[in-house]
Design an enzyme around this catalytic site. Structure first.
Site, short mmCIF file in Angstrom:
data_model
loop_
_atom_site.label_atom_id
_atom_site.label_comp_id
_atom_site.label_asym_id
_atom_site.label_seq_id
_atom_site.Cartn_x
_atom_site.Cartn_y
_atom_site.Cartn_z
CB SER A 101 -10.71 -11.63 -2.44
OG SER A 101 -10.64 -11.62 -0.79
CE1 TYR A 149 -3.55 -1.78 -0.36
CE2 TYR A 149 -2.91 -3.01 2.23
CZ TYR A 149 -3.32 -3.39 0.42
OH TYR A 149 -4.54 -3.76 1.08
CG HIS A 196 -7.22 -2.79 1.33
ND1 HIS A 196 -7.39 -3.53 2.09
CD2 HIS A 196 -7.95 -3.77 -0.32
CE1 HIS A 196 -8.23 -4.97 1.15
NE2 HIS A 196 -7.90 -4.77 0.70
N PRO A 221 -11.60 -0.92 -1.88
CG PRO A 221 -11.05 -2.37 -1.25
CD PRO A 221 -11.17 -1.45 -0.65
#
Length: 669
Positions: free
Chosen positions: A574, A101, A357, A114
């Site tokens: 996922s 990240y 995230h 997301p």
């Protein structure tokens, strides 16, 4: 903590404790283990075998042997990593956070953040929207008291040491963290540190304008009615500002820029004291609430004929709004993508979340949201006592910006680049209603392994090969545990896939045998990852020790073409399960890849599939339809195997029960 919240938490927690009495919640969680070096390299070679040519495999195998030489580089890095593990709670956490990240420079919407779609609401008018928003704010604040006091019921493992407590740290960052853009590298700031004091306000974004909603007045929290009153005032101010043609630059769109560009523009904004105050209020808020304008049906997928005919928005339209706002002309400017929790309530009833995230995984977010929505519904039904109203409330403060020509140009550029990104994103949502996770369970198979193999079969059908596949594996059994990678493309999967598409001639019995072998191997890989024996975190740690800790050049094994390509996850997947009819979505991680977020319910499954339009090899709806055909084909093989075993058993009984309603463990024949 208010009595209703305390009662709710105590009830949930007591059920939890009664179910798992053997675990002592006062004991600290174990540290993440460092896998054995030879085990990781052996598993790495197994993982790449179906993905590369024999020649490339042999080259990589030699590099691995050199790396493992006694007294060589591999052993040196391993020893240093073991030292780091001894001195820290979680040896991979910071390496992983930076690599995943903080260092990537891509924009947050689509590429990182997301979107989550909540059950759709039906608002008669804007007042109904604002009353729901007030209840949501109040419910979040109720639940935040639980988080702040660390009284949230402990999550538990559902398999492999069932009931084992999981690390809860991700929850405690949801309303206390903020991602600050930086040149070359971002930083994650947690308000529990001395850098940021405890916030007492929410930021409401309406018509691209920012407002401060103070939740405490004279040390008393606002009631639902007070919240509603303040939200109504915010909407009125936003409308008046728009009608008066005030210059309201949509600064929020700047958070959608690539991270270096946004960091430089933030530095420019910070030169002015007005902007510093505004940024401080946004960055320190508890969460962001976006009051969105309604969306036209033109955002429905072209195949959503029934929904469009009935004047309903489909899953694709809802997911797009939560993921990126659907464009600068609609709601993309009504965002602040750096904030961890960004709730979205649209006037047409669309509700959801776009979350940053880096502080937390989707599972923690989903579980918190489901607790929140369940509590809100219980509160609504029980008509819990209202907090007393505060008669005289100051008008919510509108935040102002001072911009110059350069910032204005950056805003126009941000609009252009995000709109372009949105047009390139190909999103499709599949509701597979033929069966759900109960069917794999009836076959004594892990539902997740079953679905992962369906994705391997699907990719092979569409593209004729297997590719490097990422599935997130939670390692929350350990202190500060986040995720490792389950690599779902392996030789057992390849052997089974070739049989299913007819490249290898075999009968249904042999297909089923290969299927079970592939499921067993997939489940083994999954188990290794969740128990801290995955390969990706270990390899990342070794590479980071060499380059960041010891300051050396990148070891040859990590410059190898195989390693580089195996970390380009063309299939990024996922599982994010929910108990409600909600789902998550995210973008692909490479230009020619797919993002697949799936949610298996007992009787149906939801797949959110994304790809990028410029790549002429990918198409999300076609990939989703192929997932459907793969799942139906897999069930057919299972049922044929059942019928064959049933007919070959002397008493006509097989190991699976045929229920009286004519179904195989709840699945129609």
């Amino acid at each position: 903590m208010s009595n209703p919240v305390r009662e709710y938490v105590k009830r949930v927690a007591s059920i939890d404790l009664e179910s798992f009495p053997r675990w002592d919640l006062k004991k600290p969680l174990p540290k993440l283990p460092v896998p054995r070096l030879h085990d990781t390299i052996g598993r790495y070679l197994l993982a790449i075998q179906p993905l590369v040519s024999d020649e490339q495999y042999d080259k990589t195998a030699k590099l691995c042997r050199d790396f493992l030489e006694s007294g060589g580089l591999g052993e040196e890095l391993q020893e240093k990593l073991l030292d780091i593990a001894d001195e820290s709670d979680n040896w991979v956490y910071q390496f992983w956070l930076d690599d995943m990240y903080m260092k990537p420079r891509l924009s947050l919407p689509v590429n990182s953040n997301p979107g989550m779609v909540f059950p759709k609401q039906y608002f008669e008018d804007q007042d109904a929207q604002l009353r729901f928003a007030a209840r949501l704010i109040s419910g979040i604040l109720d639940y935040k008291t639980i988080i702040d006091s660390h009284d949230l019921p402990i999550d538990r493992c559902t398999s492999r040491e069932k009931g084992q407590p999981l690390c809860m740290n991700q929850y405690y960052r949801l309303f206390s963290s903020y991602r600050v853009p930086g040149v070359n590298k971002d930083s994650l700031v947690i308000s529990s540190s001395s850098i940021m004091p405890e916030p007492e306000h929410v930021i409401v974004i309406c018509k691209n304008q920012f407002f401060v909603l103070d939740i405490l007045v004279n040390f008393t929290r606002l009631s639902d009615d007070n919240m509603y009153t303040q939200l109504k005032r915010i909407v009125k101010q936003a409308n008046e500002s728009e009608e008066d043609n005030e210059l309201n630059e949509p600064i929020g769109i700047l958070t959608s820029l690539d991270r270096d560009s946004w960091a430089n523009n933030r530095i420019r904004l910070m030169n002015d004291s007005t902007n510093r105050d505004t940024l401080d209020m946004i960055e320190r808020c508890i969460f962001v609430l976006c009051l969105d304008k309604p969306m036209p049906l033109s955002f429905n997928h072209q195949r959503s004929i029934d929904e469009t005919m009935h004047n309903l928005r489909d899953d694709v339209s809802l997911a797009s709004q939560m993921l990126h706002g659907s464009g600068s002309k609609y709601n993309s400017c009504n965002r602040w993508f750096d904030k961890t929790m960004q709730f979205i309530i649209s006037e047409d009833g669309a509700c959801g979340l776009c979350y940053e995230h880096s502080p937390s995984e989707g599972i923690a977010v989903v579980r918190l949201i489901e607790h929140l929505l369940a509590y809100m519904e219980e509160k609504r039904k029980r008509r819990l006592p209202r907090m007393h109203s505060i008669c005289e409330l100051a008008k919510p403060r509108k935040l102002h910006w001072k911009t110059d020509v350069q910032v204005t140009k950056a805003i126009q550029h941000a609009k252009y680049t995000l709109d372009k990104l949105i047009t390139t994103l190909d999103l499709y949502c599949l509701r597979f209603e033929h069966y759900g996770k109960d069917f794999p369970k009836s076959q004594n198979m892990s539902p997740d392994s079953f679905i992962q193999l369906a994705l391997q079969l699907t990719y092979y059908k569409v593209h004729g090969c297997l590719v490097s596949t990422y599935e997130s594996a939670s390692i929350r059994r350990y202190r500060n545990g986040r995720v490792d990678v389950i690599r779902s493309a392996h030789m057992k999967a390849l052997e089974w896939v070739k049989a299913m598409v007819g490249e290898t001639e075999c009968d249904d019995t042999e297909k089923m045998k290969l299927f079970r072998e592939a499921v067993r191997h997939q489940t083994r890989v999954m188990t290794q990852a969740i128990l801290g024996e995955g390969i990706d975190n270990h390899l990342l740690g070794l590479r980071a020790v060499a380059t960041e800790v010891l300051g050396r050049e990148t070891p040859e094994i990590f410059q190898d073409r195989t390693f580089i390509e195996s970390n380009q996850f063309i299939l990024s997947t996922s599982q994010v399960p929910t108990t409600m009819d909600t789902f998550m979505c995210y973008g692909p991680v490479v230009h020619d890849g797919y993002g697949v977020c799936y949610n298996p319910h007992p009787g149906y499954m939801i797949f959110a599939v994304t790809s990028f339009n410029p790549c002429d090899k990918t198409r999300s709806d076609f990939f989703a339809y192929t997932i459907e055909s793969s799942l139906r084909q897999m069930r057919e093989v299972c049922l044929k195997d059942y019928e064959m075993r049933l007919s070959s058993t002397p008493n006509g009984n097989a190991s699976h029960s045929l229920k009286s309603n004519g179904t195989l463990n709840g699945v129609s024949k």
